[in-house]
Scaffold this motif. Structure first.
Motif, PDB file in Angstrom:
ATOM      1  N   ALA A   1       0.931  -1.292  -0.116  1.00  9.96           N
ATOM      2  CA  ALA A   1      -0.098  -0.021   0.034  1.00  9.96           C
ATOM      3  C   ALA A   1       0.887   1.090  -0.171  1.00  9.96           C
ATOM      4  O   ALA A   1       1.770   1.337   0.778  1.00  9.96           O
ATOM      5  N   ALA A   2       0.391   2.201  -0.893  1.00  5.02           N
ATOM      6  CA  ALA A   2       1.027   3.668  -0.854  1.00  5.02           C
ATOM      7  C   ALA A   2       0.596   4.289   0.453  1.00  5.02           C
ATOM      8  O   ALA A   2      -0.339   3.979   1.152  1.00  5.02           O
ATOM      9  N   THR A   3       1.634   5.124   0.845  1.00 10.57           N
ATOM     10  CA  THR A   3       1.333   5.921   2.215  1.00 10.57           C
ATOM     11  C   THR A   3       1.367   7.402   1.930  1.00 10.57           C
ATOM     12  O   THR A   3       2.362   7.944   0.965  1.00 10.57           O
ATOM     13  N   LEU A   4       1.180   8.403   2.759  1.00 13.16           N
ATOM     14  CA  LEU A   4       1.006   9.668   2.467  1.00 13.16           C
ATOM     15  C   LEU A   4       2.061   9.921   3.682  1.00 13.16           C
ATOM     16  O   LEU A   4       2.145   9.864   5.020  1.00 13.16           O
ATOM     17  N   GLU A   5       3.171  10.916   3.186  1.00 10.53           N
ATOM     18  CA  GLU A   5       4.287  10.896   4.053  1.00 10.53           C
ATOM     19  C   GLU A   5       4.468  12.307   4.117  1.00 10.53           C
ATOM     20  O   GLU A   5       5.878  12.848   4.711  1.00 10.53           O
ATOM     21  N   GLY A   6       3.661  13.222   3.896  1.00 14.19           N
ATOM     22  CA  GLY A   6       3.709  14.799   3.815  1.00 14.19           C
ATOM     23  C   GLY A   6       2.406  15.414   3.603  1.00 14.19           C
ATOM     24  O   GLY A   6       1.441  14.613   3.677  1.00 14.19           O
ATOM     25  N   PRO A   7       2.403  16.597   3.761  1.00 14.01           N
ATOM     26  CA  PRO A   7       1.216  17.197   3.621  1.00 14.01           C
ATOM     27  C   PRO A   7       0.142  16.624   2.307  1.00 14.01           C
ATOM     28  O   PRO A   7       0.948  16.547   1.222  1.00 14.01           O
ATOM     29  N   PHE A   8      -0.954  16.470   2.582  1.00  9.66           N
ATOM     30  CA  PHE A   8      -1.672  16.063   1.443  1.00  9.66           C
ATOM     31  C   PHE A   8      -1.728  17.074   0.182  1.00  9.66           C
ATOM     32  O   PHE A   8      -1.748  18.246   0.455  1.00  9.66           O
ATOM     33  N   ASP A   9      -1.658  16.482  -1.083  1.00 14.54           N
ATOM     34  CA  ASP A   9      -1.386  17.332  -2.154  1.00 14.54           C
ATOM     35  C   ASP A   9      -2.336  16.405  -3.291  1.00 14.54           C
ATOM     36  O   ASP A   9      -1.973  15.263  -3.622  1.00 14.54           O
ATOM     37  N   ALA A  10      -3.509  17.012  -3.758  1.00 17.22           N
ATOM     38  CA  ALA A  10      -4.436  16.355  -4.598  1.00 17.22           C
ATOM     39  C   ALA A  10      -3.558  16.153  -5.979  1.00 17.22           C
ATOM     40  O   ALA A  10      -3.958  15.251  -6.545  1.00 17.22           O
ATOM     41  N   THR A  11      -2.907  16.943  -6.480  1.00 20.14           N
ATOM     42  CA  THR A  11      -2.086  16.862  -7.674  1.00 20.14           C
ATOM     43  C   THR A  11      -1.143  15.627  -7.548  1.00 20.14           C
ATOM     44  O   THR A  11      -1.113  14.718  -8.542  1.00 20.14           O
ATOM     45  N   ALA A  12      -0.408  15.650  -6.550  1.00 20.58           N
ATOM     46  CA  ALA A  12       0.426  14.399  -6.560  1.00 20.58           C
ATOM     47  C   ALA A  12      -0.452  13.178  -6.503  1.00 20.58           C
ATOM     48  O   ALA A  12       0.172  11.902  -7.024  1.00 20.58           O
ATOM     49  N   LEU A  13      -1.563  13.149  -5.737  1.00 21.53           N
ATOM     50  CA  LEU A  13      -2.476  12.118  -5.744  1.00 21.53           C
ATOM     51  C   LEU A  13      -2.708  11.716  -7.040  1.00 21.53           C
ATOM     52  O   LEU A  13      -2.899  10.530  -7.501  1.00 21.53           O
ATOM     53  N   ASP A  14      -3.150  12.453  -7.904  1.00 21.85           N
ATOM     54  CA  ASP A  14      -3.143  12.126  -9.470  1.00 21.85           C
ATOM     55  C   ASP A  14      -2.223  11.615 -10.054  1.00 21.85           C
ATOM     56  O   ASP A  14      -2.298  10.383 -10.776  1.00 21.85           O
ATOM     57  N   ALA A  15      -1.105  11.967  -9.436  1.00 19.53           N
ATOM     58  CA  ALA A  15       0.239  11.440 -10.413  1.00 19.53           C
ATOM     59  C   ALA A  15       0.494  10.012  -9.658  1.00 19.53           C
ATOM     60  O   ALA A  15       0.706   8.846 -10.325  1.00 19.53           O
ATOM     61  N   GLY A  17      -4.418   7.142  11.162  1.00 24.77           N
ATOM     62  CA  GLY A  17      -5.181   7.989  12.149  1.00 24.77           C
ATOM     63  C   GLY A  17      -4.849   9.490  11.801  1.00 24.77           C
ATOM     64  O   GLY A  17      -3.651   9.812  11.948  1.00 24.77           O
ATOM     65  N   GLY A  18      -5.753  10.287  11.507  1.00 29.32           N
ATOM     66  CA  GLY A  18      -5.499  11.616  11.388  1.00 29.32           C
ATOM     67  C   GLY A  18      -5.456  12.198  10.166  1.00 29.32           C
ATOM     68  O   GLY A  18      -5.465  13.202   9.738  1.00 29.32           O
ATOM     69  N   GLU A  19      -5.341  11.223   8.962  1.00 24.11           N
ATOM     70  CA  GLU A  19      -5.484  11.711   7.745  1.00 24.11           C
ATOM     71  C   GLU A  19      -6.651  11.927   7.157  1.00 24.11           C
ATOM     72  O   GLU A  19      -7.024  11.188   6.119  1.00 24.11           O
ATOM     73  N   THR A  20      -7.421  12.755   7.700  1.00 21.74           N
ATOM     74  CA  THR A  20      -8.852  12.815   7.286  1.00 21.74           C
ATOM     75  C   THR A  20      -9.088  13.558   5.907  1.00 21.74           C
ATOM     76  O   THR A  20      -9.992  13.138   4.964  1.00 21.74           O
ATOM     77  N   ALA A  21      -8.230  14.647   5.442  1.00 24.73           N
ATOM     78  CA  ALA A  21      -8.424  14.944   4.145  1.00 24.73           C
ATOM     79  C   ALA A  21      -8.065  14.140   3.046  1.00 24.73           C
ATOM     80  O   ALA A  21      -8.704  14.025   2.051  1.00 24.73           O
ATOM     81  N   PHE A  22      -6.887  13.242   3.404  1.00 25.20           N
ATOM     82  CA  PHE A  22      -6.624  12.300   2.518  1.00 25.20           C
ATOM     83  C   PHE A  22      -7.634  11.379   2.315  1.00 25.20           C
ATOM     84  O   PHE A  22      -8.044  10.863   1.150  1.00 25.20           O
ATOM     85  N   ASP A  23      -8.212  10.860   3.348  1.00 19.89           N
ATOM     86  CA  ASP A  23      -9.374   9.700   3.277  1.00 19.89           C
ATOM     87  C   ASP A  23     -10.362  10.173   2.716  1.00 19.89           C
ATOM     88  O   ASP A  23     -11.017   9.626   1.914  1.00 19.89           O
ATOM     89  N   ALA A  24     -10.760  11.538   2.899  1.00 16.18           N
ATOM     90  CA  ALA A  24     -12.177  11.987   2.329  1.00 16.18           C
ATOM     91  C   ALA A  24     -11.787  12.299   0.790  1.00 16.18           C
ATOM     92  O   ALA A  24     -12.838  11.678  -0.075  1.00 16.18           O
ATOM     93  N   ALA A  25     -10.447  12.384   0.118  1.00 16.94           N
ATOM     94  CA  ALA A  25     -10.531  12.638  -1.150  1.00 16.94           C
ATOM     95  C   ALA A  25     -10.366  11.204  -1.696  1.00 16.94           C
ATOM     96  O   ALA A  25     -11.054  11.052  -2.950  1.00 16.94           O
ATOM     97  N   LEU A  26      -9.944  10.055  -1.196  1.00 11.66           N
ATOM     98  CA  LEU A  26      -9.941   8.855  -1.625  1.00 11.66           C
ATOM     99  C   LEU A  26     -11.515   8.515  -1.778  1.00 11.66           C
ATOM    100  O   LEU A  26     -11.848   7.758  -2.544  1.00 11.66           O
ATOM    101  N   ALA A  27     -12.211   8.781  -0.695  1.00 17.55           N
ATOM    102  CA  ALA A  27     -13.658   8.165  -0.597  1.00 17.55           C
ATOM    103  C   ALA A  27     -14.243   8.980  -1.826  1.00 17.55           C
ATOM    104  O   ALA A  27     -15.262   8.314  -2.486  1.00 17.55           O
ATOM    105  N   ALA A  28     -13.967  10.312  -1.996  1.00 14.39           N
ATOM    106  CA  ALA A  28     -14.819  10.752  -3.090  1.00 14.39           C
ATOM    107  C   ALA A  28     -14.397  10.251  -4.701  1.00 14.39           C
ATOM    108  O   ALA A  28     -15.138  10.501  -5.364  1.00 14.39           O
TER     109      ALA A  28
END
Length: 224
Positions: free
Chosen positions: A38-52, A67-78
């Protein structure tokens, strides 16, 4: 402990290779399961980097959301990513645990490999154990075994397996005491492990032994 716990989890159960795309760390698990793939978020969430990152992984996209990565989780859910395997990391101070002299060795012996194979832990996951760079051992009991490794002051237990005919007879508890003894001998302060929320029986055992939830994570898998 959350950040240190995830660092210990990654170090003691490592991927075959990693690649960073912006703040995202992509993993090649070489068949070793979700935790090393699984890929992980190692810094501030960035939607453009998520696209890549998504473009790189394609339909096989799998992310660990901690735990605590709420913006990242919401982006993936969307984007239609489904939740998979909610998991907790349980931890306890080594000096607060019942400890026993560890019966351990490295590398795994044939009996360990056979027991793990019977429980669905095959060669690809055993290869993960071989990749762990720090102090490590296979702990062995009566028809039971587990893998333990240390990173910093945290010892992590993985792949605890008890033969079907030996379950509910204290083998798991005995291995946990060995793990505490091994961790103490290695100078670790904390003993930790990951267990899915669905595994209620295992979580109940660990809580009885003195473990408490330190942090949690789940996976999100790309839509078909």
């Amino acid at each position: 402990m959350p950040a240190a716990g995830f660092a210990a989890l990654a170090a003691t159960w490592p991927a075959a290779a990693t690649r960073d795309i912006g703040p995202f760390r992509l993993r090649d698990g070489a068949g070793g399961g979700s935790r090393v793939s699984a890929a992980t978020l190692e810094g501030p969430f960035d939607a453009t980097a998520l696209d890549a990152a998504e473009a790189r992984m394609g339909t096989a996209g799998l992310f660990m959301v901690r735990g605590g990565e709420t913006a990242f989780d919401a982006a993936l859910a969307a984007r239609g990513y489904a939740v998979m395997d909610p998991t907790v990391i349980l931890a306890a101070r080594v000096d607060a645990l019942e400890a026993a002299a560890p019966d351990g060795c490295w590398p795994p012996r044939h009996a360990h490999l056979a027991l793990w194979a019977a429980g669905g832990i095959g060669p690809e996951r055993v290869a993960v154990m071989h990749r762990a760079a720090g102090p490590k051992a296979v702990l062995q009991g009566a028809e039971a075994c587990a893998f333990v490794a240390r990173h910093g002051d945290i010892a992590m237990l993985h792949a605890l397996e008890v033969a079907a005919g030996a379950r509910r007879r204290g083998a798991g508890r005995a291995l946990m005491a060995m793990a505490a003894g091994w961790a103490r001998a290695q100078g670790a302060v904390t003993l930790a492990l990951a267990v899915t929320r669905a595994n209620g029986a295992a979580r109940a055992l660990y809580h009885r032994l003195g473990f408490a939830e330190a942090t949690q994570y789940h996976y999100r898998r790309a839509p078909a």
